[in-house]
Scaffold this motif. Structure first.
Motif, PDB file in Angstrom:
ATOM      1  N   PHE A 118      13.295   7.727 -33.499  1.00  0.00           N
ATOM      2  CA  PHE A 118      13.819   8.356 -34.713  1.00  0.00           C
ATOM      3  C   PHE A 118      13.348   9.799 -34.885  1.00  0.00           C
ATOM      4  O   PHE A 118      13.970  10.580 -35.611  1.00  0.00           O
ATOM      5  CB  PHE A 118      13.382   7.551 -35.953  1.00  0.00           C
ATOM      6  CG  PHE A 118      11.908   7.661 -36.252  1.00  0.00           C
ATOM      7  CD1 PHE A 118      11.422   8.673 -37.069  1.00  0.00           C
ATOM      8  CD2 PHE A 118      11.009   6.767 -35.703  1.00  0.00           C
ATOM      9  CE1 PHE A 118      10.067   8.789 -37.338  1.00  0.00           C
ATOM     10  CE2 PHE A 118       9.657   6.868 -35.965  1.00  0.00           C
ATOM     11  CZ  PHE A 118       9.179   7.892 -36.782  1.00  0.00           C
ATOM     12  N   SER A 119      12.236  10.156 -34.277  1.00  0.00           N
ATOM     13  CA  SER A 119      11.597  11.439 -34.564  1.00  0.00           C
ATOM     14  C   SER A 119      12.245  12.584 -33.795  1.00  0.00           C
ATOM     15  O   SER A 119      12.203  12.618 -32.563  1.00  0.00           O
ATOM     16  CB  SER A 119      10.109  11.379 -34.226  1.00  0.00           C
ATOM     17  OG  SER A 119       9.495  12.630 -34.460  1.00  0.00           O
ATOM     18  N   ARG A 132      19.050  17.371 -37.503  1.00  0.00           N
ATOM     19  CA  ARG A 132      17.864  16.903 -38.227  1.00  0.00           C
ATOM     20  C   ARG A 132      16.898  18.042 -38.515  1.00  0.00           C
ATOM     21  O   ARG A 132      16.264  18.067 -39.565  1.00  0.00           O
ATOM     22  CB  ARG A 132      17.197  15.780 -37.433  1.00  0.00           C
ATOM     23  CG  ARG A 132      18.138  14.610 -37.288  1.00  0.00           C
ATOM     24  CD  ARG A 132      17.571  13.436 -36.548  1.00  0.00           C
ATOM     25  NE  ARG A 132      18.585  12.391 -36.451  1.00  0.00           N
ATOM     26  CZ  ARG A 132      18.363  11.177 -35.975  1.00  0.00           C
ATOM     27  NH1 ARG A 132      17.151  10.850 -35.547  1.00  0.00           N
ATOM     28  NH2 ARG A 132      19.340  10.295 -35.929  1.00  0.00           N
ATOM     29  N   ARG A 133      16.816  18.965 -37.605  1.00  0.00           N
ATOM     30  CA  ARG A 133      15.991  20.145 -37.844  1.00  0.00           C
ATOM     31  C   ARG A 133      16.541  20.940 -39.031  1.00  0.00           C
ATOM     32  O   ARG A 133      15.776  21.468 -39.846  1.00  0.00           O
ATOM     33  CB  ARG A 133      15.972  20.994 -36.581  1.00  0.00           C
ATOM     34  CG  ARG A 133      15.414  22.408 -36.744  1.00  0.00           C
ATOM     35  CD  ARG A 133      13.927  22.447 -36.677  1.00  0.00           C
ATOM     36  NE  ARG A 133      13.407  23.795 -36.825  1.00  0.00           N
ATOM     37  CZ  ARG A 133      12.264  24.229 -36.319  1.00  0.00           C
ATOM     38  NH1 ARG A 133      11.512  23.404 -35.636  1.00  0.00           N
ATOM     39  NH2 ARG A 133      11.860  25.457 -36.510  1.00  0.00           N
ATOM     40  N   VAL A 253      10.167   4.294 -41.590  1.00  0.00           N
ATOM     41  CA  VAL A 253      11.412   5.048 -41.749  1.00  0.00           C
ATOM     42  C   VAL A 253      12.296   4.436 -42.835  1.00  0.00           C
ATOM     43  O   VAL A 253      12.884   5.161 -43.656  1.00  0.00           O
ATOM     44  CB  VAL A 253      12.179   5.097 -40.406  1.00  0.00           C
ATOM     45  CG1 VAL A 253      13.566   5.695 -40.593  1.00  0.00           C
ATOM     46  CG2 VAL A 253      11.395   5.904 -39.376  1.00  0.00           C
ATOM     47  N   VAL A 254      12.384   3.114 -42.861  1.00  0.00           N
ATOM     48  CA  VAL A 254      13.370   2.440 -43.713  1.00  0.00           C
ATOM     49  C   VAL A 254      12.902   2.281 -45.159  1.00  0.00           C
ATOM     50  O   VAL A 254      13.646   2.569 -46.106  1.00  0.00           O
ATOM     51  CB  VAL A 254      13.732   1.066 -43.117  1.00  0.00           C
ATOM     52  CG1 VAL A 254      14.610   0.271 -44.086  1.00  0.00           C
ATOM     53  CG2 VAL A 254      14.452   1.244 -41.791  1.00  0.00           C
ATOM     54  N   ALA A 291      23.873  10.015 -43.084  1.00  0.00           N
ATOM     55  CA  ALA A 291      22.803   9.289 -43.772  1.00  0.00           C
ATOM     56  C   ALA A 291      21.698   8.904 -42.798  1.00  0.00           C
ATOM     57  O   ALA A 291      20.510   8.947 -43.145  1.00  0.00           O
ATOM     58  CB  ALA A 291      23.377   8.045 -44.457  1.00  0.00           C
ATOM     59  N   MET A 292      22.087   8.531 -41.579  1.00  0.00           N
ATOM     60  CA  MET A 292      21.083   8.196 -40.567  1.00  0.00           C
ATOM     61  C   MET A 292      20.237   9.418 -40.233  1.00  0.00           C
ATOM     62  O   MET A 292      19.011   9.322 -40.089  1.00  0.00           O
ATOM     63  CB  MET A 292      21.762   7.665 -39.309  1.00  0.00           C
ATOM     64  CG  MET A 292      20.788   7.310 -38.181  1.00  0.00           C
ATOM     65  SD  MET A 292      19.698   5.924 -38.601  1.00  0.00           S
ATOM     66  CE  MET A 292      20.888   4.571 -38.514  1.00  0.00           C
ATOM     67  N   ASP A 293      20.871  10.570 -40.122  1.00  0.00           N
ATOM     68  CA  ASP A 293      20.122  11.803 -39.855  1.00  0.00           C
ATOM     69  C   ASP A 293      19.106  12.071 -40.959  1.00  0.00           C
ATOM     70  O   ASP A 293      17.960  12.453 -40.694  1.00  0.00           O
ATOM     71  CB  ASP A 293      21.086  12.988 -39.733  1.00  0.00           C
ATOM     72  CG  ASP A 293      21.835  13.001 -38.405  1.00  0.00           C
ATOM     73  OD1 ASP A 293      21.369  12.342 -37.456  1.00  0.00           O
ATOM     74  OD2 ASP A 293      22.877  13.671 -38.324  1.00  0.00           O
ATOM     75  N   ILE A 294      19.522  11.885 -42.212  1.00  0.00           N
ATOM     76  CA  ILE A 294      18.617  12.122 -43.337  1.00  0.00           C
ATOM     77  C   ILE A 294      17.443  11.157 -43.289  1.00  0.00           C
ATOM     78  O   ILE A 294      16.280  11.552 -43.441  1.00  0.00           O
ATOM     79  CB  ILE A 294      19.376  11.977 -44.667  1.00  0.00           C
ATOM     80  CG1 ILE A 294      20.429  13.079 -44.801  1.00  0.00           C
ATOM     81  CG2 ILE A 294      18.401  12.017 -45.848  1.00  0.00           C
ATOM     82  CD1 ILE A 294      21.395  12.864 -45.949  1.00  0.00           C
ATOM     83  N   LYS A 295      17.732   9.895 -43.076  1.00  0.00           N
ATOM     84  CA  LYS A 295      16.679   8.878 -43.064  1.00  0.00           C
ATOM     85  C   LYS A 295      15.664   9.139 -41.961  1.00  0.00           C
ATOM     86  O   LYS A 295      14.446   9.075 -42.187  1.00  0.00           O
ATOM     87  CB  LYS A 295      17.305   7.485 -42.876  1.00  0.00           C
ATOM     88  CG  LYS A 295      16.282   6.354 -42.805  1.00  0.00           C
ATOM     89  CD  LYS A 295      16.956   4.993 -42.894  1.00  0.00           C
ATOM     90  CE  LYS A 295      17.880   4.731 -41.739  1.00  0.00           C
ATOM     91  NZ  LYS A 295      18.461   3.357 -41.804  1.00  0.00           N
ATOM     92  N   GLU A 296      16.147   9.458 -40.777  1.00  0.00           N
ATOM     93  CA  GLU A 296      15.235   9.631 -39.654  1.00  0.00           C
ATOM     94  C   GLU A 296      14.541  10.991 -39.680  1.00  0.00           C
ATOM     95  O   GLU A 296      13.381  11.107 -39.278  1.00  0.00           O
ATOM     96  CB  GLU A 296      15.989   9.404 -38.344  1.00  0.00           C
ATOM     97  CG  GLU A 296      16.520   7.982 -38.243  1.00  0.00           C
ATOM     98  CD  GLU A 296      16.990   7.589 -36.861  1.00  0.00           C
ATOM     99  OE1 GLU A 296      17.140   8.480 -36.004  1.00  0.00           O
ATOM    100  OE2 GLU A 296      17.198   6.373 -36.623  1.00  0.00           O
TER     101      GLU A 296
END
Length: 516
Positions: A118-119, A132-133, A253-254, A291-296
């Motif tokens: 995820f990172s 993500r950056r 993460v979750v 949303a996945m990008d935001i979460k991770e």
């Protein structure tokens, strides 16, 4: 008489390893006939240079090898080549001036099996990393970081109250400070006073990441992948550690992300990195790539900031215990600025320009013992030539921050803690901002402005309120000790004896509580 089977197999293996070296060298020559291969220690078949390394502090070995092979050289760890850079000038030229070629990451073989895929910190350079950056940058760029300052000051003053009530638990209080600060900024999550279950999950997840996301562990898993499949009872297996790490990383993460979703559904969400970003998705919060990008991205921000900030503050406390002269000078400066008769108060960010010596202490803390001594490795997108030496495409590039911090030419007596090295003759700060403290190029830490403010507010608050002294034995003599540090992706001081004493003998918890 036929050769024994094991000797025959070993000879065949040595032959193919040697053949691989020759093929690679020939390829280098064809691509860049005038470039020389990088110097470095002669590797053994399979093992490479592992046996010649200090396994606990590889950065020390790389610095020692640099005295023999120069500030840029190549070493082999098991199945992979690593280009080691010990010079800040070379690091700046490669990562800043040639950032188009050195912004990628090499394969970190422990990243996926240990649940850290995820990172974006470890992600390859590409669209996913950029997305993500960008989220991280929007939340923590220089102007956005100003919004967190009131919260950072409040958290720093909560630390003072904790240190007054139970000074012997200083390490736990500092960890709590950094975790609560990051959770506020990223999730607007208010930690419970003690024993917060979510924080416990986070701390365990980060502990696994620090230990297993190193280049040495990655090389081990890449060369011997069966270590992840052996039964858990077998010595040396990583199967159980990988399973537990995946579970903790997933929870880290979750769970905080779900907390923000619930707050948004209830209409009680306050501004934070996650709520601000989700608010731009027009209600499509729980699914989709965005949303996945935001979460991770949030999970990566949380993990990175929590560990490095706490470790740096522990280095600061250690430095103050060992250097009373530095502590006394800083406190005299603080008193001059904020203690004027009956108008005594704690410092705030408006006082920062008037306290250059505190900033010098912050810079010297980053230099004296870098908490990320090898950073995170980069990778060369294409082959390159530097100063006549060939750097092959895909090579892992390791920037030895520890060696840069110990450069005796730039920093005379580097093992000593001397904040004055960052001041001009007029007592004002010089231009050395410890650039290597937050990385280089396009991969430079995007949270550096917020981290810097958190460090300064905590340091100046502690200096204004307490004295950090060596602990005494039963006879009243100071206890001597040799500082020791953890090892892994980050390096933090292990527990050491100290005494934390309020500068005012009349200070009470009630007085500090009024400042929150």
């Amino acid at each position: 008489m036929p050769w024994p089977t094991d000797i025959h197999a070993g000879s065949v293996l040595v032959f193919f390893v040697t053949l691989g070296f020759l093929v690679r060298a020939t390829k280098w020559r064809k691509q860049h006939p005038t470039a020389a291969p990088l110097p470095g220690p002669t590797p053994l078949p399979i093992l490479g240079n592992v046996l010649g390394m200090n396994a606990k502090e590889p950065w020390v070995t790389y610095a020692e090898w640099g005295t023999v092979y120069g500030d840029i050289f190549i070493t082999r760890l098991l199945g992979r080549d690593y280009v080691i850079v010990n010079s800040e000038a070379i690091a700046t030229e490669l990562l800043d001036e040639r950032s188009h070629n050195y912004s990628d990451r090499p394969l970190i073989a422990t990243r996926l099996p240990f649940g850290w895929d995820f990172s974006f910190v470890f992600a390859p350079y590409g669209p996913e990393w950029r997305a993500r950056r960008r989220l991280f940058h929007q939340a923590f760029r220089a102007d956005a970081a100003l919004e967190y300052r009131p919260m950072q000051l409040r958290r720093s003053r909560m630390l003072l109250l904790d240190l007054l009530e139970s000074p012997q638990r200083y390490a736990m209080h500092i960890q709590r400070l950094t975790t609560s600060t990051v959770m506020s900024a990223v999730y607007d999550y208010e930690m419970a006073s003690h024993g917060d279950p979510l924080v416990a999950v986070v701390e365990r997840a980060i502990d696994f990441g620090v230990r297993f996301l190193t280049i040495e562990k990655s090389a081990l898993v890449e060369t011997f992948p069966f270590l992840l499949r052996l039964p858990t009872w077998f010595p040396g297996t990583l199967k159980r550690d990988a399973k537990v790490s995946r579970e903790y990383a997933a929870e880290m993460v979750v769970k905080p992300f779900q907390y923000v979703l619930h707050q948004m559904e209830a209409g009680t969400a306050a501004p934070s990195m996650v709520s601000n970003a989700l608010g731009k998705l027009s209600g499509k919060c729980e699914s989709g790539r965005a949303a996945m990008d935001i979460k991770e991205a949030a999970g990566a921000a949380f993990a990175a900031a929590t560990e490095t900030t706490a470790s740096t503050l522990l280095v600061f406390v250690l430095a103050m215990v060992l250097n009373p002269r530095v502590q006394e000078r800083a406190q005299a400066d603080i008193d001059r600025v904020v203690r004027r008769g009956q108008d005594s108060r704690l410092p705030n960010f408006n006082d920062r320009p008037s306290l250059p010596y505190v900033d010098a202490i912050l810079r010297e803390t980053l230099r004296w013992h870098p908490v990320a001594p090898l950073g995170v490795p980069h990778a060369a997108t294409d082959s390159d030539v530097y100063n006549g030496f060939f750097i092959p495409k895909g090579a892992s590039i390791v920037f030895n921050t520890w060696a840069m911090s110990q450069n005796a030419v730039k920093y005379p007596n580097p093992s000593e803690f001397i904040p004055e090295r960052f001041l001009n003759d007029d007592g004002m700060l010089n231009d050395d901002t410890i650039g290597f403290g937050f990385g280089f190029g396009r991969r430079i830490c995007p949270g550096r402005y917020t981290a810097d403010a958190s460090l300064w507010s905590a340091m100046v608050s502690m200096l204004a309120t307490f004295r950090f002294l060596k602990a005494s034995d039963a006879d009243g003599n100071p206890i001597k000790f040799e500082p020791r540090f953890t090892n892994g992706l980050s390096s933090s001081p292990l527990p050491f004896p100290l005494k934390i004493v309020p500068r005012s003998s009349t200070l009470t918890g009630e007085q500090l509580s009024l400042l929150l």
